[in-house]
Design a protein around this motif. Structure first.
Motif, mmCIF file in Angstrom:
data_model
loop_
_atom_site.group_PDB
_atom_site.id
_atom_site.type_symbol
_atom_site.label_atom_id
_atom_site.label_comp_id
_atom_site.label_asym_id
_atom_site.label_seq_id
_atom_site.Cartn_x
_atom_site.Cartn_y
_atom_site.Cartn_z
ATOM 1 N N ARG A 148 64.538 -20.672 24.741
ATOM 2 C CA ARG A 148 65.823 -21.344 24.799
ATOM 3 C C ARG A 148 67.110 -20.354 25.151
ATOM 4 N N TYR A 164 66.977 -16.981 24.494
ATOM 5 C CA TYR A 164 67.167 -16.100 26.220
ATOM 6 C C TYR A 164 68.658 -16.044 26.384
ATOM 7 N N ASP A 165 69.310 -17.599 26.177
ATOM 8 C CA ASP A 165 70.799 -17.699 26.309
ATOM 9 C C ASP A 165 71.934 -16.691 25.645
ATOM 10 N N ARG A 170 65.979 -11.371 33.931
ATOM 11 C CA ARG A 170 64.746 -12.141 34.733
ATOM 12 C C ARG A 170 64.641 -13.538 34.381
ATOM 13 N N SER A 171 64.771 -14.195 34.837
ATOM 14 C CA SER A 171 65.664 -15.736 34.621
ATOM 15 C C SER A 171 64.387 -16.374 33.761
ATOM 16 N N PHE A 172 64.386 -17.348 33.317
ATOM 17 C CA PHE A 172 64.298 -17.607 31.668
ATOM 18 C C PHE A 172 62.774 -18.305 32.037
ATOM 19 N N GLU A 173 62.628 -18.785 33.387
ATOM 20 C CA GLU A 173 60.847 -18.987 33.564
ATOM 21 C C GLU A 173 59.769 -17.812 33.231
ATOM 22 N N ASN A 197 64.561 -12.074 24.934
ATOM 23 C CA ASN A 197 65.632 -11.563 25.945
ATOM 24 C C ASN A 197 66.204 -9.798 25.105
#
Ligand SMILES: Nc1ncnc2c1ncn2[C@@H]1O[C@H](COP(=O)(O)OP(=O)(O)O)[C@@H](O)[C@H]1O
Ligand SMILES: [Mg+2]
Lengths: 294, 237
Positions: free
Chosen positions: B102, B105-106, B112-115, B155
């Motif tokens: 996470r 990703y941030d 795209r969404s995290f999921e 990401n």
């Protein structure tokens, strides 16, 4: 009466826990102790004095204490920690923050004198009580317990479930890795100081509200005890600080009940020595995780 | 010729009196995989740490996507797409596997969404799906390396700096890690790979630099470096 001393112990322990959590958060993130913390706690009581002087409703003292203490925390970070970020900066930062705390005491005494300062609130605020299950419950103590409980729940959610909390935990584990993952370590450090200090400020305010006066000497007595509690609970372990604070508060209450009087004050320090001898990382210290990882 | 994504000029880095990187000049073009090989202590880790501004530069210049990096903090470079997998993998062991992902990703706004991003990562690394709610510190060395690579995959960056992905891994796992780097390359990510494992690194890379005592002593296309086995041995020895 026993039950009443337990309640007194819980109230005391709530405040210990709030201060100890702050030491713990800062230690977790920076691996450093902030000795200004106990004086930021002390000043929380004077936020109560200020609130009364401003003539605004007394409950305004809570948000004010958060803001004032939070800003004091940011200043501490800026003057006593920001520059000393090398491994050998620990002692420098400790000394500098200790000095910052002393300055805060002196400034406080300059304005309000070196004796405890009456808040000037109607004494019904801290004496009004009701009978519940045959116990005489003072409202302000009940309020302190409820506020503390709410704060702890909020803090748990913040740390465990929010992005800010995740970043704080990441920086606590490795600021280098955190920065490589895009986390602004300086900002996280500031957030940590703000939160830690705000908790101490609220604790100081609650202590003053319980007694009806602010005292410039509570930092060195009461506030430093919370440092011992952090060490007992586990350096840098927030849960340990919570449980340790409550535990020590109740133990002190009981010690008082069984006639130890002033001696109950020394309990925490003796306990700290014993716990550190047996478990150098404190009761909930990180050694367990370290073993897991090895 | 277009500007390289990463351009390093006469870079010097020192730890006090110890000069660990001495006048390195190198470049990484878009989409290219470049290896920097050298013996233990040659200055490879120091070079990478300096490139992501974990260490101050004594002198020299570093340009990323055409702009000098000197004023940026490591987190700012990460947010701009310069992603550094450090020596030892940088596992956040007290956070869950999913939380490690996470955070990565941030690092910058994703498309795209995290999921969805997580799903893509788990498809590539099924072991991580099984272990997503465990503390990352409980993973094996190989799994931690997968996590480190997965943090880049979730990401994708513009440039990937990788410090000895093979360190401490069994041969099969080393192969697996290099295979993942090959996939990153196929997706157009430029990779600067630092390795002691010279032959694997040079087989993956298009070009290479040989670092010795903080200086670049050989450079060229991988095939050419590999062909000059005598010299390689001499410098790496
Ligand atoms: N933190 C440090 N302090 C002082 N010297 C260091 C430090 N880290 C590395 N060095 C020295 O710098 C040189 C290069 O080290 P390093 O970059 O780790 O090499 P490599 O990654 O190629 O093995 C070595 O001589 C090493 O001893
Ligand atoms: Mg190295």
């Amino acid at each position: 009466m026993l039950a009443e001393q337990v309640i007194n112990g819980l109230v005391l322990g709530s405040m210990y826990a709030l201060i100890a959590i702050g030491y713990s958060l800062v230690f977790g993130v920076l691996d450093k102790l902030t000795f200004a913390h106990s004086e930021i706690f002390m000043f929380g009581g004077y936020v109560g004095v200020l609130t009364v002087a401003l003539g605004v409703p007394i409950w305004w003292a809570i948000p004010l204490a958060i803001v004032v203490a939070g800003i004091q925390g940011l200043i501490t970070e800026l003057v006593s920690f920001r520059k000393f970020n090398t491994p050998d900066g620990h002692i420098t930062a400790a000394l500098s923050s200790f000095a910052a705390g002393i300055v805060l005491i002196d400034v406080t005494q300059k304005f309000w004198g070196s004796d405890p300062k009456d808040l000037g609130i109607p004494n019904t605020i801290y004496t009004a009580s009701t009978e519940l299950f045959g116990l005489q419950i003072v409202y302000i103590k009940l309020a302190i317990l409820i506020v503390t409980l709410l704060i702890m729940i909020a803090l748990q959610i913040l740390i465990a479930r929010t992005r800010m909390g995740r970043n704080i935990r990441a920086v606590a584990e490795s600021s280098t890795t955190a920065s490589l993952l895009g986390i602004d370590v300086k900002r996280v450090t500031q957030q940590t100081f703000f939160i830690a200090s705000a908790l101490a400020g609220i604790a100081g305010l609650m202590l003053a509200m319980r007694g009806g006066f602010a005292d410039p000497n509570v930092g060195l007595s009461f506030g430093l005890k919370a440092l011992a509690i952090m060490a007992i609970g586990g350096m840098g372990d927030v849960r340990g600080a919570m449980i340790g604070g409550i535990l020590i508060g109740v133990l002190e209450g009981l010690a008082f009940q069984y006639g130890l009087g002033k001696l109950s004050e020394v309990l925490v320090w003796v306990l700290m020595i014993v716990v550190l001898l047996v478990r150098p990382n404190g009761l909930f210290g990180r050694s367990v995780n370290r073993e897991l990882r090895a | 010729m277009s500007e390289p994504v990463l351009a390093v000029e006469a870079l010097h880095v020192a730890y006090g009196p110890i000069k660990a990187v001495r006048g390195c000049t190198l470049r990484l073009d878009a989409g290219e995989t470049v290896a920097v090989v050298g013996a233990n202590g040659a200055g490879k880790t120091t070079l990478l740490r300096a490139l992501s501004n974990l260490l101050p530069h004594e002198s020299g210049s570093v340009r990323y996507l055409g702009a000098p990096t000197e004023r940026a903090g490591p987190h700012e470079l990460a947010r701009r797409g310069l992603f550094h997998i450090p020596e030892g993998r940088g596992t956040l062991g007290r956070l869950e596997v999913r939380e490690n992902l996470r955070i990565a990703y941030d690092v910058r706004p994703a498309d795209r969404s995290f999921e969805a991003a997580l799903e893509r990562v788990f498809e590539r690394f099924p072991r991580l799906r099984e272990r997503h709610d465990q503390l990352a510190g409980t993973l094996s060395g190989g799994e931690q390396q997968m996590l480190a690579l997965a943090r880049a995959l979730i990401n994708p960056p513009r440039v990937l700096l990788v410090d000895e992905p093979s360190l401490g891994l069994a041969p099969a796992l080393v192969e697996e890690a290099f295979a993942v780097l090959g996939e990153f390359h196929a997706e157009g990510i430029a990779i600067l790979l630092v390795e002691q494992n010279v032959y694997s690194a040079l087989r993956l890379a298009q070009r290479g630099y040989v670092l010795r005592q903080g200086e670049i002593v050989m450079e060229g296309p991988s095939a050419k470096l590999l062909a000059d086995a005598e010299m390689l041995k001499h410098y790496l020895g």
